[in-house]
Design an enzyme around this catalytic site. Structure first.
Site, PDB file in Angstrom:
ATOM      1  N   ASP A   1       0.810  -1.219   0.000  1.00 51.64           N
ATOM      2  CA  ASP A   1       0.000   0.000   0.000  1.00 51.64           C
ATOM      3  C   ASP A   1       0.841   1.266   0.000  1.00 51.64           C
ATOM      4  O   ASP A   1       2.056   1.219   0.192  1.00 51.64           O
ATOM      5  CB  ASP A   1      -0.965  -0.018   1.198  1.00 51.64           C
ATOM      6  CG  ASP A   1      -0.278  -0.427   2.497  1.00 51.64           C
ATOM      7  OD1 ASP A   1       0.962  -0.442   2.524  1.00 51.64           O
ATOM      8  OD2 ASP A   1      -0.972  -0.726   3.469  1.00 51.64           O
TER       9      ASP A   1
ATOM     10  N   ASN B   1      -7.598  -2.968  14.052  1.00 52.71           N
ATOM     11  CA  ASN B   1      -8.994  -3.267  13.699  1.00 52.71           C
ATOM     12  C   ASN B   1      -9.086  -4.468  12.745  1.00 52.71           C
ATOM     13  O   ASN B   1     -10.128  -4.720  12.173  1.00 52.71           O
ATOM     14  CB  ASN B   1      -9.661  -2.029  13.084  1.00 52.71           C
ATOM     15  CG  ASN B   1      -8.946  -1.562  11.824  1.00 52.71           C
ATOM     16  OD1 ASN B   1      -8.025  -2.201  11.344  1.00 52.71           O
ATOM     17  ND2 ASN B   1      -9.386  -0.428  11.293  1.00 52.71           N
TER      18      ASN B   1
ATOM     19  N   HIS C   1      -7.201  -4.834   9.995  1.00 51.18           N
ATOM     20  CA  HIS C   1      -6.903  -4.546   8.589  1.00 51.18           C
ATOM     21  C   HIS C   1      -5.598  -5.187   8.136  1.00 51.18           C
ATOM     22  O   HIS C   1      -4.680  -5.408   8.923  1.00 51.18           O
ATOM     23  CB  HIS C   1      -6.967  -3.046   8.266  1.00 51.18           C
ATOM     24  CG  HIS C   1      -5.850  -2.192   8.753  1.00 51.18           C
ATOM     25  ND1 HIS C   1      -6.065  -0.966   9.331  1.00 51.18           N
ATOM     26  CD2 HIS C   1      -4.513  -2.357   8.729  1.00 51.18           C
ATOM     27  CE1 HIS C   1      -4.905  -0.415   9.622  1.00 51.18           C
ATOM     28  NE2 HIS C   1      -3.947  -1.241   9.281  1.00 51.18           N
TER      29      HIS C   1
ATOM     30  N   GLU D   1      -9.676  -1.970   5.165  1.00 51.01           N
ATOM     31  CA  GLU D   1     -10.347  -1.669   6.424  1.00 51.01           C
ATOM     32  C   GLU D   1     -11.597  -2.533   6.607  1.00 51.01           C
ATOM     33  O   GLU D   1     -12.157  -3.039   5.620  1.00 51.01           O
ATOM     34  CB  GLU D   1     -10.776  -0.189   6.414  1.00 51.01           C
ATOM     35  CG  GLU D   1      -9.622   0.801   6.337  1.00 51.01           C
ATOM     36  CD  GLU D   1      -8.923   1.013   7.674  1.00 51.01           C
ATOM     37  OE1 GLU D   1      -8.729   0.041   8.421  1.00 51.01           O
ATOM     38  OE2 GLU D   1      -8.573   2.170   7.953  1.00 51.01           O
TER      39      GLU D   1
HETATM   40  C1  GLP Z   1      -0.459   0.338   8.624  1.00 53.52           C
HETATM   41  C2  GLP Z   1      -0.113  -0.460   7.369  1.00 53.52           C
HETATM   42  C3  GLP Z   1      -0.389  -1.932   7.554  1.00 53.52           C
HETATM   43  C4  GLP Z   1       0.230  -2.406   8.858  1.00 53.52           C
HETATM   44  C5  GLP Z   1      -0.432  -1.686   9.998  1.00 53.52           C
HETATM   45  C6  GLP Z   1       0.041  -2.149  11.364  1.00 53.52           C
HETATM   46  O1  GLP Z   1      -1.787   0.701   8.678  1.00 53.52           O
HETATM   47  N1  GLP Z   1      -0.810  -0.013   6.211  1.00 53.52           N
HETATM   48  O2  GLP Z   1       0.130  -2.657   6.449  1.00 53.52           O
HETATM   49  O3  GLP Z   1       0.084  -3.787   8.994  1.00 53.52           O
HETATM   50  O4  GLP Z   1      -0.137  -0.308   9.847  1.00 53.52           O
HETATM   51  O5  GLP Z   1       1.157  -1.423  11.766  1.00 53.52           O
HETATM   52  P1  GLP Z   1       2.073  -1.772  12.974  1.00 53.52           P
HETATM   53  O6  GLP Z   1       2.959  -2.894  12.525  1.00 53.52           O
HETATM   54  O7  GLP Z   1       2.845  -0.508  13.214  1.00 53.52           O
HETATM   55  O8  GLP Z   1       1.195  -2.143  14.118  1.00 53.52           O
END
Ligand code: GLP
Length: 245
Positions: free
Chosen positions: A67, A136, A138, A143
């Protein structure tokens, strides 16, 4: 589903890096699906370390990221382009032309999403997809919703995601409200999936995603249907499922 229980963040990073390293050694010209967020940073450090020791060669590897924020330039320190260069690409011998991330500066969402989707198909699909997990549920930026969005698309980020990502920006108003993300079908078409989770704050969503009902309200729950998923988590993140594994 395989579940690897790690002692802590460091151990989780090492175990996940072992799987990615094995993939690169077994298929030097593999297509790796990469993720951002704080969780994979330790894995990238491990990969850099192994490259520096001469144990890994990225010269034939191709990468596709999950992304990118819409509206952020590649040079913006909060863009995922910047993140990947800083945390991995600039330290290894990967050909920059073989690294792909959605172009957040393309205003025409339809055009950018179909370009990215086509690019992944042209590469022959993803051999191994690395995934983090949002609080959440995702994955990428898919989402919670009433349906699973299948292909690469433009999403309106949820308030909770904007708040969670605020820590990386000066203020909440600077956090982009939209992003381009691979879709659920794009993700599950990967031949192998590795999900990494760390910290107590992920424990509840890990339980919902991997042991709860499969529903677009918890996008990661679809991974229960994939036949080659490995979950690598530290003790804290796996604490709510410790009795089930
Ligand atoms: C962002 C990214 C996701 C990632 C998520 C969790 O929203 N787009 O791909 O998995 O954060 O992040 P973290 O690893 O900092 O908890």
């Amino acid at each position: 589903m395989n579940i690897y229980k790690a002692k802590n963040y460091e151990d989780m990073s090492r175990k996940a890096a072992n799987i990615l390293s094995a993939q690169i050694i077994m298929k030097p010209n593999c297509v790796l699906g990469l993720a951002t967020g704080s969780t994979p940073i330790g894995i990238y450090k491990q990969l850099i370390d192994r490259y520096e020791k001469g144990d890994l060669d990225f010269s034939q590897v191709t990468t596709v990221n999950l992304d990118e924020y819409k509206g952020l330039e590649k040079e913006n320190e909060q863009s995922y382009h910047y993140f990947m260069n800083k945390n991995l690409f600039s330290h290894i011998n990967i050909n920059p032309n073989h690294t792909h991330i959605p172009n957040g500066m393309e205003e025409d969402s339809k055009k950018e999403c179909s370009r990215y989707e086509q690019l992944i198909q042209n590469l022959g699909g993803v051999d191994l997809q690395l995934l983090g997990l949002g609080h959440n549920g995702h994955i990428g930026f898919n989402e919670p919703d009433q349906i699973f969005y299948k292909e690469t698309h433009c999403v309106d980020l949820q308030e909770s995601t904007i708040k969670a990502n605020q820590r990386f920006f000066d203020c909440i108003d600077s956090v982009p409200k939209q992003a381009y993300t691979m879709g659920i079908k794009t993700i599950v078409q990967a031949r192998k999936i590795v999900v990494v989770v760390s910290g107590k704050d992920k424990a509840e969503i890990v339980k919902k995603a991997f042991f709860g009902p499969v529903t677009p309200l918890v996008p990661a729950s679809i991974l229960q249907m994939h036949n080659d998923v490995t979950l690598v988590g530290d003790e804290d993140a796996l604490s709510s499922i410790s009795k089930m594994i």
